[in-house]
Design a protein around this motif. Structure first.
Motif, PDB file in Angstrom:
ATOM      1  N   GLN A 137       0.827  -1.196   0.000  1.00 39.00           N
ATOM      2  CA  GLN A 137       0.000   0.000   0.000  1.00 39.00           C
ATOM      3  C   GLN A 137       0.872   1.260   0.000  1.00 39.00           C
ATOM      4  O   GLN A 137       2.019   1.238   0.418  1.00 39.00           O
ATOM      5  N   SER A 138       0.271   2.363  -0.415  1.00 40.86           N
ATOM      6  CA  SER A 138       1.074   3.569  -0.520  1.00 40.86           C
ATOM      7  C   SER A 138       0.940   4.471   0.705  1.00 40.86           C
ATOM      8  O   SER A 138       1.405   5.569   0.709  1.00 40.86           O
ATOM      9  N   PHE A 139       0.272   4.017   1.720  1.00 38.25           N
ATOM     10  CA  PHE A 139       0.286   4.759   2.981  1.00 38.25           C
ATOM     11  C   PHE A 139       0.462   3.764   4.118  1.00 38.25           C
ATOM     12  O   PHE A 139       0.193   2.576   3.960  1.00 38.25           O
ATOM     13  N   ASP A 140       0.917   4.259   5.257  1.00 42.78           N
ATOM     14  CA  ASP A 140       1.177   3.368   6.388  1.00 42.78           C
ATOM     15  C   ASP A 140      -0.084   3.121   7.186  1.00 42.78           C
ATOM     16  O   ASP A 140      -0.790   4.051   7.524  1.00 42.78           O
ATOM     17  N   ARG A 141      -0.316   1.868   7.518  1.00 40.03           N
ATOM     18  CA  ARG A 141      -1.432   1.557   8.408  1.00 40.03           C
ATOM     19  C   ARG A 141      -1.059   1.805   9.862  1.00 40.03           C
ATOM     20  O   ARG A 141      -1.926   1.933  10.709  1.00 40.03           O
ATOM     21  N   GLU A 142       0.235   1.776  10.151  1.00 39.18           N
ATOM     22  CA  GLU A 142       0.650   1.919  11.544  1.00 39.18           C
ATOM     23  C   GLU A 142       1.359   3.243  11.764  1.00 39.18           C
ATOM     24  O   GLU A 142       1.945   3.806  10.847  1.00 39.18           O
ATOM     25  N   LEU A 143       1.335   3.703  13.008  1.00 39.05           N
ATOM     26  CA  LEU A 143       2.200   4.811  13.400  1.00 39.05           C
ATOM     27  C   LEU A 143       3.610   4.236  13.545  1.00 39.05           C
ATOM     28  O   LEU A 143       3.780   3.014  13.605  1.00 39.05           O
ATOM     29  N   HIS A 144       4.596   5.107  13.618  1.00 40.19           N
ATOM     30  CA  HIS A 144       5.971   4.624  13.784  1.00 40.19           C
ATOM     31  C   HIS A 144       6.663   5.348  14.912  1.00 40.19           C
ATOM     32  O   HIS A 144       6.387   6.526  15.165  1.00 40.19           O
ATOM     33  N   ASP A 145       7.580   4.649  15.585  1.00 43.74           N
ATOM     34  CA  ASP A 145       8.334   5.315  16.640  1.00 43.74           C
ATOM     35  C   ASP A 145       9.591   5.952  16.046  1.00 43.74           C
ATOM     36  O   ASP A 145       9.836   5.858  14.833  1.00 43.74           O
ATOM     37  N   ALA A 146      10.385   6.581  16.904  1.00 36.22           N
ATOM     38  CA  ALA A 146      11.553   7.329  16.420  1.00 36.22           C
ATOM     39  C   ALA A 146      12.576   6.412  15.747  1.00 36.22           C
ATOM     40  O   ALA A 146      13.407   6.871  14.964  1.00 36.22           O
ATOM     41  N   TYR A 147      12.526   5.106  16.030  1.00 39.04           N
ATOM     42  CA  TYR A 147      13.476   4.171  15.411  1.00 39.04           C
ATOM     43  C   TYR A 147      12.950   3.607  14.095  1.00 39.04           C
ATOM     44  O   TYR A 147      13.630   2.856  13.433  1.00 39.04           O
ATOM     45  N   GLY A 148      11.691   3.927  13.795  1.00 36.65           N
ATOM     46  CA  GLY A 148      11.105   3.410  12.561  1.00 36.65           C
ATOM     47  C   GLY A 148      10.298   2.141  12.768  1.00 36.65           C
ATOM     48  O   GLY A 148       9.856   1.515  11.802  1.00 36.65           O
ATOM     49  N   ARG A 149      10.092   1.744  14.025  1.00 37.30           N
ATOM     50  CA  ARG A 149       9.287   0.540  14.254  1.00 37.30           C
ATOM     51  C   ARG A 149       7.802   0.852  14.094  1.00 37.30           C
ATOM     52  O   ARG A 149       7.341   1.930  14.483  1.00 37.30           O
ATOM     53  N   ALA A 150       7.054  -0.119  13.553  1.00 44.32           N
ATOM     54  CA  ALA A 150       5.605   0.048  13.403  1.00 44.32           C
ATOM     55  C   ALA A 150       4.961  -0.142  14.773  1.00 44.32           C
ATOM     56  O   ALA A 150       5.228  -1.131  15.455  1.00 44.32           O
ATOM     57  N   LEU A 151       4.124   0.803  15.169  1.00 44.52           N
ATOM     58  CA  LEU A 151       3.515   0.747  16.502  1.00 44.52           C
ATOM     59  C   LEU A 151       2.069   0.291  16.429  1.00 44.52           C
ATOM     60  O   LEU A 151       1.319   0.738  15.557  1.00 44.52           O
ATOM     61  N   ILE A 152       1.693  -0.560  17.336  1.00 48.36           N
ATOM     62  CA  ILE A 152       0.273  -0.823  17.606  1.00 48.36           C
ATOM     63  C   ILE A 152       0.059  -0.412  19.060  1.00 48.36           C
ATOM     64  O   ILE A 152       0.825  -0.799  19.945  1.00 48.36           O
ATOM     65  N   LEU A 153      -0.972   0.393  19.273  1.00 50.37           N
ATOM     66  CA  LEU A 153      -1.197   0.953  20.606  1.00 50.37           C
ATOM     67  C   LEU A 153      -2.462   0.387  21.219  1.00 50.37           C
ATOM     68  O   LEU A 153      -3.496   0.305  20.544  1.00 50.37           O
ATOM     69  N   LYS A 168     -12.690   2.560   4.228  1.00 49.13           N
ATOM     70  CA  LYS A 168     -12.793   3.404   3.026  1.00 49.13           C
ATOM     71  C   LYS A 168     -12.314   4.804   3.344  1.00 49.13           C
ATOM     72  O   LYS A 168     -11.602   5.438   2.557  1.00 49.13           O
ATOM     73  N   GLU A 169     -12.705   5.297   4.510  1.00 52.06           N
ATOM     74  CA  GLU A 169     -12.300   6.652   4.884  1.00 52.06           C
ATOM     75  C   GLU A 169     -10.790   6.727   5.107  1.00 52.06           C
ATOM     76  O   GLU A 169     -10.145   7.720   4.804  1.00 52.06           O
ATOM     77  N   GLN A 170     -10.240   5.640   5.602  1.00 45.01           N
ATOM     78  CA  GLN A 170      -8.790   5.607   5.812  1.00 45.01           C
ATOM     79  C   GLN A 170      -8.047   5.771   4.483  1.00 45.01           C
ATOM     80  O   GLN A 170      -7.025   6.452   4.416  1.00 45.01           O
ATOM     81  N   VAL A 171      -8.588   5.151   3.440  1.00 43.18           N
ATOM     82  CA  VAL A 171      -7.952   5.284   2.122  1.00 43.18           C
ATOM     83  C   VAL A 171      -7.986   6.748   1.686  1.00 43.18           C
ATOM     84  O   VAL A 171      -7.015   7.270   1.124  1.00 43.18           O
ATOM     85  N   LEU A 172      -9.072   7.433   1.987  1.00 35.23           N
ATOM     86  CA  LEU A 172      -9.167   8.855   1.645  1.00 35.23           C
ATOM     87  C   LEU A 172      -8.116   9.675   2.399  1.00 35.23           C
ATOM     88  O   LEU A 172      -7.432  10.511   1.813  1.00 35.23           O
ATOM     89  N   HIS A 173      -7.975   9.418   3.681  1.00 37.05           N
ATOM     90  CA  HIS A 173      -7.042  10.237   4.478  1.00 37.05           C
ATOM     91  C   HIS A 173      -5.600   9.741   4.380  1.00 37.05           C
ATOM     92  O   HIS A 173      -4.681  10.446   4.785  1.00 37.05           O
ATOM     93  N   ARG A 174      -5.442   8.507   3.864  1.00 38.72           N
ATOM     94  CA  ARG A 174      -4.118   7.924   3.715  1.00 38.72           C
ATOM     95  C   ARG A 174      -3.320   8.004   5.011  1.00 38.72           C
ATOM     96  O   ARG A 174      -2.177   8.480   5.038  1.00 38.72           O
ATOM     97  N   SER A 175      -3.949   7.550   6.087  1.00 37.03           N
ATOM     98  CA  SER A 175      -3.282   7.656   7.384  1.00 37.03           C
ATOM     99  C   SER A 175      -3.573   6.415   8.222  1.00 37.03           C
ATOM    100  O   SER A 175      -4.528   5.685   7.955  1.00 37.03           O
ATOM    101  N   PRO A 176      -2.744   6.174   9.235  1.00 37.14           N
ATOM    102  CA  PRO A 176      -3.107   5.107  10.177  1.00 37.14           C
ATOM    103  C   PRO A 176      -4.392   5.469  10.919  1.00 37.14           C
ATOM    104  O   PRO A 176      -4.841   6.622  10.851  1.00 37.14           O
ATOM    105  N   MET A 177      -4.979   4.476  11.619  1.00 32.96           N
ATOM    106  CA  MET A 177      -6.204   4.752  12.393  1.00 32.96           C
ATOM    107  C   MET A 177      -5.995   4.358  13.844  1.00 32.96           C
ATOM    108  O   MET A 177      -5.376   3.343  14.149  1.00 32.96           O
TER     109      MET A 177
END
Ligand code: IDC
Length: 463
Positions: free
Chosen positions: A21-37, A306-315
């Protein structure tokens, strides 16, 4: 031709959902790790507490960190507490907030600051906006206090206050004060790496119900409000995430939002997070969790994706919650969690309280809710997550991800201490070049993989 177009469209959709995908589903920490909160909203009592502080002690935060496997908090703050009188900021309040925020951040838990409001503000029977920022109306107290709290949104003075706040042309100062208030908060926290970001406004509401439901409020007023507020925060902080919400009315139970794409104004890649809330109708209106509501929940997810695809951001699912006395509350939480995991969605439960919907009873013993919230999940992944899942009934966890050895920090998997009282079996496949450790403070599993770009599979089973 039409079929070809449909195919292209379907391909585009799958591409955006798949690993490439062209946007990230996850947030990332300062080291670049994918975060799940995973964490708790803390806390509802602060709305009306004289000092606007949550009931918690530092030992409660320690428990979340060390025993329950939570790695974040959605921490409630209030415009009315920060600027109780126009142009006068309550530094003592901010100091207390800072102290409590640091209870989390010194334990490396992430804090999302939520500028909370319900029913507009303190001047009109709600919480959030200061008294001076509310409007009056000729008709008073139309809605009986005994009705559900959200019905107070129909009170004329509440409607008028929302309408004033969002009519920027005529009442510029209201939004301007709100923005200055956020800048103050951002200045206070912009050098704390564990303050993850700012939730711009809890459950925005346009006042007039028809206009809000029909989309005019989000398309024009809310979208423009974000277009003012995001750059204002970015003047002070270009690093933290901006969490933004759609309107709450109807969206909370699965209607589609009308909010146009929200964009970040920081230099470089956007750091924004779409933060809807999930409260299917049975939660508030009554009844059990039945297959009908299971369908409603699944629809809620489909619409949000669907809305996430519009905003191209994690949720981040900023709020969901219910009483443990509801029949089927556990099934609801399991269904919700399974779907959240399947789309790598982070969450914060509503809310952290002793008793009621909270994970603890009045004497701080675990309520049945807590058993549903303690889960095995990948808090930080050194690479790209392909999938993860945890089955509450069997306690089976599986995950796979593609390793990235440019990240020196380990993949961290939360294993709440009391889940596997007789221990667990760990199985890692896909590479032999790995080592594992257990973090003694939290019981989390740390996985260090030294082979790059390899699909790593991890499974954990109860003994
Ligand atoms: C509720 C509290 C309740 C309080 C009410 C009004 O649980 O004790 O009386 O707020 O302040 C939301 C809101 C959140 C609500 C929550 C549950 O964001 O503040 O908390 N909820 O009703 N939106 C949908 C549900």
């Amino acid at each position: 031709m039409r079929n070809i177009l449909l195919c292209c469209f379907a391909l585009l959709l799958t591409a955006s959902r798949s690993h490439g995908q062209s946007f990230d589903r996850e947030l990332h920490d300062a080291y670049g790790r994918a975060l799940i909160l995973h964490g708790l909203n803390t806390a509802s009592n602060a709305k009306d507490d004289t000092a606007h502080q949550p009931w918690i002690l530092e030992s409660d935060v320690e428990r979340e960190h060390a025993e329950l496997g939570f790695n974040c908090v959605r921490y409630l703050i209030f415009w009315g507490a920060i600027e109780p009188e126009k142009d006068k900021y309550d530094e003592a309040y901010l100091k207390k907030v800072k102290e409590r925020v640091e209870w989390y951040t010194k334990r490396h838990m992430y804090v999302i600051l939520d500028m909370h409001q319900d029913v507009y503000g303190y001047g009109v029977g709600g919480n959030g906006a200061p008294v001076w920022a509310s409007a009056h109306a000729l008709i008073q107290n139309l809605i009986p206090d005994s009705w559900p709290w959200w019905m107070q949104n129909m009170e004329p003075k509440v409607i008028r206050s929302y309408v004033h706040f969002f009519t920027y042309r005529r009442h510029k100062d209201l939004q301007q004060h709100y923005m200055i208030c956020w800048q103050k908060v951002a200045k206070l926290f912009h050098d704390n790496p564990y303050v993850l970001g700012y939730d711009l406004m809890n459950e925005p509401h346009g006042g007039k119900v028809i206009k809000t439901l029909a989309g005019g409020f989000e398309r024009r007023q809310l979208s423009k409000f974000y277009k003012r507020l995001i750059p204002a925060i970015r003047e002070v902080d270009t690093v933290r995430y901006i969490f933004f919400e759609p309107r709450s009315f109807g969206v909370n139970f699965g209607m589609k939002a009308h909010l146009p794409q929200v964009t970040d104004t920081r230099p470089g890649a956007a750091r924004i997070v779409y933060t809807p809330h999930c409260y299917p109708k049975f939660v508030d209106i009554g009844g059990d969790y039945t297959p009908k509501y299971r369908d409603e929940l699944s629809k809620w997810y489909r619409v949000r994706e669907k809305e996430q695809v519009l905003h191209r951001s994690p949720m981040l699912l900023g709020e969901f919650g219910l009483s443990p006395s509801k029949v089927g509350f556990d099934k609801f939480l399991r269904d919700l969690n399974r779907q959240a995991d399947s789309i790598h969605m982070s969450w914060t439960y509503w809310a952290n309280s002793l008793g009621g919907w909270g994970p603890y009873r009045g004497d701080r013993s675990p309520s049945p809710i807590l058993w549903e919230l303690m889960r095995v999940y990948p808090q930080a992944t050194s690479g790209s997550i392909i999938s993860y899942s945890y089955d509450q009934a069997t306690k089976d966890f599986t995950m796979s991800y593609v390793s990235d050895t440019h990240i020196a920090q380990p993949t961290v998997i939360a294993i709440p201490r009391i889940l596997y009282l007789h221990g667990y079996e760990l199985n890692i496949s896909g590479t032999e070049k790995y080592k594992t450790e257990v973090d003694p403070a939290t019981n989390s599993l740390l996985v260090y993989v030294s082979e790059n770009n390899i699909k790593v599979n991890i499974s954990i089973k109860s003994r």
